[in-house]
Design an enzyme around this catalytic site. Structure first.
Site, mmCIF file in Angstrom:
data_model
loop_
_atom_site.group_PDB
_atom_site.id
_atom_site.type_symbol
_atom_site.label_atom_id
_atom_site.label_comp_id
_atom_site.label_asym_id
_atom_site.label_seq_id
_atom_site.Cartn_x
_atom_site.Cartn_y
_atom_site.Cartn_z
ATOM 1 N N SER A 152 0.865 -1.189 0.000
ATOM 2 C CA SER A 152 0.000 0.000 0.000
ATOM 3 C C SER A 152 0.892 1.225 0.000
ATOM 4 O O SER A 152 2.018 1.194 0.516
ATOM 5 C CB SER A 152 -0.882 0.011 1.246
ATOM 6 O OG SER A 152 -1.511 1.270 1.425
ATOM 7 N N TYR A 165 -1.617 -0.754 10.369
ATOM 8 C CA TYR A 165 -1.803 -1.394 9.064
ATOM 9 C C TYR A 165 -0.702 -0.944 8.112
ATOM 10 O O TYR A 165 -0.085 -1.752 7.412
ATOM 11 C CB TYR A 165 -3.178 -1.029 8.520
ATOM 12 C CG TYR A 165 -3.402 -1.326 7.059
ATOM 13 C CD1 TYR A 165 -3.785 -2.583 6.627
ATOM 14 C CD2 TYR A 165 -3.244 -0.317 6.096
ATOM 15 C CE1 TYR A 165 -4.011 -2.845 5.276
ATOM 16 C CE2 TYR A 165 -3.458 -0.569 4.754
ATOM 17 C CZ TYR A 165 -3.838 -1.835 4.358
ATOM 18 O OH TYR A 165 -4.051 -2.091 3.022
#
Length: 264
Positions: A152, A165
């Site tokens: 990401s 995360y």
């Protein structure tokens, strides 16, 4: 039915894609299938697997070239079952796309409990690493292969509220480089994609806030293209990375985020 893609770079190859019944994973499965690969998808729910297989065949893929199985990537038995299923069904594994990931909480990173921290790393990092270890011997037997991790842009810029995360995704950037170096002489390439905010159910909480929701997240992230990404735009990058068009690329991460500055 005519393929929706003109490229057929993956004819004769076999690809496993985890968490492939929606969003980015589904788009990758569809794209690799239309480029000629036989596809093994997985999900934690059999109903989702069945519905997705039906969807993939309706898109023009041959039924004999798409299959799927239940796999919770955090479960060792499920990981082994996924690999065994692919070998039994198609006889080999050429491509592994570690797409599965979770984000179970929201809040300041110092408020993340130990159990949530462990769960994040177990699913987002450890599971993909261990699944790769299971697949690599089969790739070596074939003479090579490709491994993809889905990180990401948050791996470069851990977002407020989901920073833990983001840290797991930062770890994937390093894991990609380490595995690429380890496997380079075995003709196995390891690369990574780092999507920005892509319009999926997984990211819906970030952008689905009425007519101005998408524009708000675009402005907050400083996106020069002034729009969110689509799953198919991630799938195209993966199809390139696992094809011979990327034969001299390994250990790299492609940021798919509309030009957002994302560098460590």
């Amino acid at each position: 039915m005519t393929s929706k893609y003109s490229a057929t770079r993956l004819q004769g190859q076999v690809a496993i894609i985890t968490a492939a019944t929606k969003g980015i994973g589904l788009a990758i499965a569809e794209r690799l299938g239309h480029e000629g690969a036989s596809i093994v998808i997985s999900s934690r729910d059999q109903k989702n697997v069945d519905e997705t297989l039906n969807q993939l065949t309706k898109s023009g893929l041959k039924p004999e070239k798409v299959s799927g199985v239940i796999c919770h990537v955090g479960n060792p038995e499920h990981r082994q079952k996924l690999v065994d299923f692919a070998i039994q069904k198609y006889g080999k594994i050429d491509i592994l796309v570690n797409n599965a990931g979770i984000n179970p909480g929201f809040g300041d990173i110092l408020d993340v409990s130990e159990s949530v921290w462990d769960k994040l790393f177990d699913v987002n990092v450890k599971a993909g690493f261990l699944l790769t270890k299971l697949v690599v011997p089969h790739m070596i037997k074939n003479g090579g292969g490709n491994v993809i991790f889905n990180a990401s842009y948050g791996g470069y810029r851990p977002p407020t509220g989901i920073a833990a995360y983001g840290v797991t995704k930062t770890t994937l950037l390093g894991l990609t480089k380490a595995l690429a170096e380890s496997l380079a002489t075995k003709n196995i390439r390891v690369n990574c994609i780092a999507p920005g905010v892509i319009k999926t159910k997984f990211s819906k909480a970030l952008w689905d806030h009425g007519p101005e929701g998408e524009q708000t997240i675009v402005e907050e992230t400083g996106n020069p293209m002034k729009r969110l990404g689509e799953p198919e735009e991630c799938a195209g990058a993966v199809a390139f990375l696992v094809s011979n068009d990327a034969s001299y690329i390994t250990g790299e991460t492609i940021v798919i985020a509309g030009g957002i500055h994302a560098r460590l």
